[in-house]
Design an enzyme around this catalytic site. Structure first.
Site, PDB file in Angstrom:
ATOM      1  N   SER A  63      14.609  -3.874  -7.363  1.00 22.03           N
ATOM      2  CA  SER A  63      14.679  -3.195  -5.912  1.00 22.03           C
ATOM      3  C   SER A  63      16.219  -2.912  -5.782  1.00 22.03           C
ATOM      4  O   SER A  63      16.992  -3.575  -6.471  1.00 22.03           O
ATOM      5  CB  SER A  63      14.152  -4.104  -4.858  1.00 22.03           C
ATOM      6  OG  SER A  63      15.011  -5.282  -4.806  1.00 22.03           O
ATOM      7  N   THR A  67       2.504  -0.704   3.278  1.00 17.35           N
ATOM      8  CA  THR A  67       1.557  -1.035   4.400  1.00 17.35           C
ATOM      9  C   THR A  67       0.673  -0.174   4.322  1.00 17.35           C
ATOM     10  O   THR A  67       0.443   0.743   3.758  1.00 17.35           O
ATOM     11  CB  THR A  67       2.576  -0.714   5.512  1.00 17.35           C
ATOM     12  OG1 THR A  67       3.585  -1.585   5.701  1.00 17.35           O
ATOM     13  CG2 THR A  67       1.755  -0.568   6.855  1.00 17.35           C
ATOM     14  N   ASN A  99       5.413  -4.052 -10.202  1.00 19.94           N
ATOM     15  CA  ASN A  99       5.996  -4.969  -9.213  1.00 19.94           C
ATOM     16  C   ASN A  99       6.968  -6.058  -9.840  1.00 19.94           C
ATOM     17  O   ASN A  99       7.730  -6.776  -9.348  1.00 19.94           O
ATOM     18  CB  ASN A  99       4.872  -5.888  -8.705  1.00 19.94           C
ATOM     19  CG  ASN A  99       4.001  -5.155  -7.644  1.00 19.94           C
ATOM     20  OD1 ASN A  99       4.719  -4.596  -6.643  1.00 19.94           O
ATOM     21  ND2 ASN A  99       2.876  -4.747  -7.831  1.00 19.94           N
ATOM     22  N   LYS A 103      -2.679   5.822   4.568  1.00 24.61           N
ATOM     23  CA  LYS A 103      -1.787   5.519   3.569  1.00 24.61           C
ATOM     24  C   LYS A 103      -1.867   4.161   2.899  1.00 24.61           C
ATOM     25  O   LYS A 103      -2.168   3.290   3.624  1.00 24.61           O
ATOM     26  CB  LYS A 103      -0.291   5.730   3.499  1.00 24.61           C
ATOM     27  CG  LYS A 103       0.458   5.435   4.711  1.00 24.61           C
ATOM     28  CD  LYS A 103       1.093   4.081   4.416  1.00 24.61           C
ATOM     29  CE  LYS A 103       1.770   3.931   3.162  1.00 24.61           C
ATOM     30  NZ  LYS A 103       2.586   2.751   3.257  1.00 24.61           N
ATOM     31  N   THR A 128       4.049   6.238   0.928  1.00 22.66           N
ATOM     32  CA  THR A 128       5.203   5.643   0.326  1.00 22.66           C
ATOM     33  C   THR A 128       5.025   5.847  -1.013  1.00 22.66           C
ATOM     34  O   THR A 128       5.307   6.717  -1.772  1.00 22.66           O
ATOM     35  CB  THR A 128       5.380   4.366   0.944  1.00 22.66           C
ATOM     36  OG1 THR A 128       4.127   3.364   0.724  1.00 22.66           O
ATOM     37  CG2 THR A 128       5.853   4.198   2.412  1.00 22.66           C
ATOM     38  N   GLU A 131      -2.367  -0.356  -6.984  1.00 20.58           N
ATOM     39  CA  GLU A 131      -1.198  -0.548  -7.932  1.00 20.58           C
ATOM     40  C   GLU A 131      -1.899  -0.758  -9.459  1.00 20.58           C
ATOM     41  O   GLU A 131      -2.263  -1.973  -9.641  1.00 20.58           O
ATOM     42  CB  GLU A 131      -0.204  -1.386  -7.800  1.00 20.58           C
ATOM     43  CG  GLU A 131       0.662  -1.170  -6.552  1.00 20.58           C
ATOM     44  CD  GLU A 131       1.351  -2.192  -5.894  1.00 20.58           C
ATOM     45  OE1 GLU A 131       1.908  -2.174  -4.701  1.00 20.58           O
ATOM     46  OE2 GLU A 131       1.035  -3.412  -6.397  1.00 20.58           O
TER      47      GLU A 131
END
Lengths: 409, 409
Positions: A409, A194, A404, A183, A157, A281
């Site tokens: 989004s 995930t 983040n 992943k 992802t 991240e």
């Protein structure tokens, strides 16, 4: 896709064929970017399966399905999509699971309860019920013994690099191979990113013994890493054993060769898990936290995770700051037996505090040099017993906030 | 000192005199900046005391001392320094505690076990044993009934504003007053920024009943806030009751007026605790997390803290992103009973998901408007029972990283 993590390995490792396993990965239209978003593995008849799933009490529909069929212990295929997590999608999500499972069972000629699935990506958006099933026939024509890189890409992802690992082991005269893909890179907007891992071996080993090996290996690997302490609703690790390596079947955990197989599984799981941390991240440093001298291994593990999850410890490492006070704080808040006056802290091999005090004649220069590197080690000895544990994490940087918080989004 | 938090109250509130309490605060040289770093309160004979301390298993020497004398239930003074936490200082730290206590006992003519102390600031650096004691005589000459702002300044470390609160209550015909000061702003480099609170009342109430009120009030206030989930070695809240208000002594928790006094104590504690959150490192938004429908209040509280401590939820709020998926994730990882298909999530008064699905006809506009404000409310209803809880936190921004990573200690 974001820039490749500075902690990424040089390249995707060459993964060999595993007898009884064919894999394929390709774009199927779930990702708007047009990137790979579907992975399928076909498994030979007689393949045993073991699994480990998220501890979340709000798991996704695919996790519910896998948990339900796992007691059967047999698998003939696994179907994984990225781009949509099929989580928080209610009855519609259940229907997508049903259609995908039915389609795969028909295509590969196996019972539904030998079809394993996983989904990762955006949440709360249903996938049309037969969408994934409709893409399987075309993808199955691409199945081959060595399409591992396509497979690893199919499950990504927000990962910045595909993740694979391989090890071999001897069981009697037979050489068995363990290879896997994974992943995960922490949790990324707008997804709940995930952690998924799929590991394959040609060893002959029944499902209950395989499960025992996997459970222990996951504790030492996927369950010993943390990026931000957040837990996905979809975390899944599956281990498949095709039984085609020609080894004498391992009927118990104590059979000769079981230790060697365990070691190979654990190393593949650990390699994959560490790659997930290296893709954390905003990560600029890879951190190993070793705790010793605890009253038990479990206690040591909880202390190690408390250190690894502390925002103050992680920002100190990002700032290359030998701030051992924050490590003391994190030990104290773990809620495990600890004695301030017996505690010792080190960075790399350099002790900065012992017996609850800064060490005499503390020289910051070698500590500062260690902290300037990319691979950081923090040690805490509690001075109470023999318990020890190691966990892995990454630092907490502006990159994490940017990923983040800065983008909607 | 950093710029004042954008979430700070307009001004320090006017705190009235409390009969039997005199306070003073001033610089004594522990802070290189020359700012206030010492606070003393003199308490009338007969003052009862209650306390609540860090759950850290590596507490500081002052916390150890206060815990040891608390069963006595009497206090004549409290001495608090900022600029140095006297934590991780071994035997030297114990000697500083001894000297400070002995000096204060002599000065104020009381037994050592009625001298309460606290320290906050840098760790691992011993304070010369008699340093603080030597500063007490001069400071005691400045004691007065209304030097609350000096007092509040004397306990600040990286706080960007002094914190005070006051409430009154009726016990029979008597009006009693509860006033307090606090410090804390998360954990700040290079210190373990401690949370300290000192609350004073003129109510007549014996120590065991006072302790019962404080314990409950702290659970609903100081223990219901979080900035980064990290726990100081020195967190201390002390509540002193001088008994000079003229009320009938509250001999049990059920006496008439006890509820009113409890409400005043709880409100002062909550006001102070929320000011600590409003001074959270890098905070740009104040967040209230309300959980309802849990199987118990304790369960609701653990779910609420899981949401409030999630880096992904906190960065989403910083980004003004109605990312309810992250709230679902945080509910799931709390380890408490939850059912994906009964879960409902709201921002402000606007439900975004119900029964495990996005709400029909979801309109993002009012949610986006709420998230643009400074005071954010997140609600999660688990749909299982009657348990509920509220906790408070702030968002996670680049400011937090800058404060904790960009500057070396």
């Amino acid at each position: 896709m974001a820039q490749k993590s500075p902690l990424a390995p040089e390249r995707f490792p060459p993964l060999p064929p595993i007898a009884g396993v064919e894999v394929a990965g390709a774009p199927c239209g779930l990702k708007e970017s047009g990137r790979h978003d579907l992975f399928v593995a076909r498994l030979a008849p007689g393949t045993a399966v073991a699994g480990s799933f998220t501890r979340s009490l709000c798991p996704s529909a695919p996790v519910d399905w896998c948990r339900r069929i796992l007691p059967g212990g047999r698998a003939r295929c696994v179907v994984v999509n990225s781009g949509n997590a099929n989580a928080f999608t209610g009855k519609a999500g259940d229907r997508t699971v049903e259609h995908t499972v039915r389609g795969a069972a028909q295509l590969f000629g196996c019972p539904a309860d030998e079809v394993y699935i996983a989904s990762t990506g955006v949440i709360g958006v249903p996938v049309p019920a037969d969408y994934i099933a409709s893409k399987l026939p075309a993808l199955s024509r691409r199945l081959s013994a060595d399409a591992w890189l396509d497979a690893a890409r199919g499950i990504m992802t927000t990962d910045t690099f595909p993740k694979g690992a391989v090890r071999t082991a001897r069981i009697g005269d037979a050489e068995v191979t363990v290879a896997g893909i994974a992943k995960g890179s922490g949790m990324i907007a707008p997804d709940m990113a995930t952690m998924l891992g799929f590991i394959f071996t040609d060893a002959a080993i029944p499902a209950p013994v395989l499960q025992a090996l996997l459970t222990r290996a996951v504790d030492d690997s996927f369950n010993s890493i943390t990026v931000d302490g957040d837990t996905s609703t979809s975390d899944t690790v599956l281990l498949f054993a095709t039984g085609q390596a020609g080894n004498a079947v391992l009927t118990t955990r104590d059979d000769p060769g079981a230790d060697a197989l365990y070691a190979a599984i654990r190393e593949v799981a650990l390699d994959l898990a560490q790659q997930v941390v290296r893709d954390g991240e905003g990560a600029s440093k890879f951190i190993e936290v070793q705790v010793s001298g605890a009253v038990s291994d479990d206690s040591a593990r909880r202390v190690a995770l408390s250190i690894a999850n502390s925002p103050l410890v992680k920002t100190a490492i990002a700032g290359e700051d030998a701030n051992w006070g924050r490590v003391v704080m994190a030990v104290g808040k773990a809620g495990e037996p600890a004695d301030r006056d017996k505690l010792a802290i080190r960075f790399g091999d350099h002790w900065v505090a012992k017996d609850g005090l800064p060490v005499d004649g503390y020289d910051e220069a070698p500590v500062a040099a260690h902290l300037k590197g990319q691979d950081i080690r923090i040690g805490a000895d509690l001075g109470l017993g023999e318990g020890c544990a190691t966990v892995w994490t990454c630092d907490l940087t502006h990159g994490y906030i940017s990923i983040n918080a800065d983008y909607r989004s």
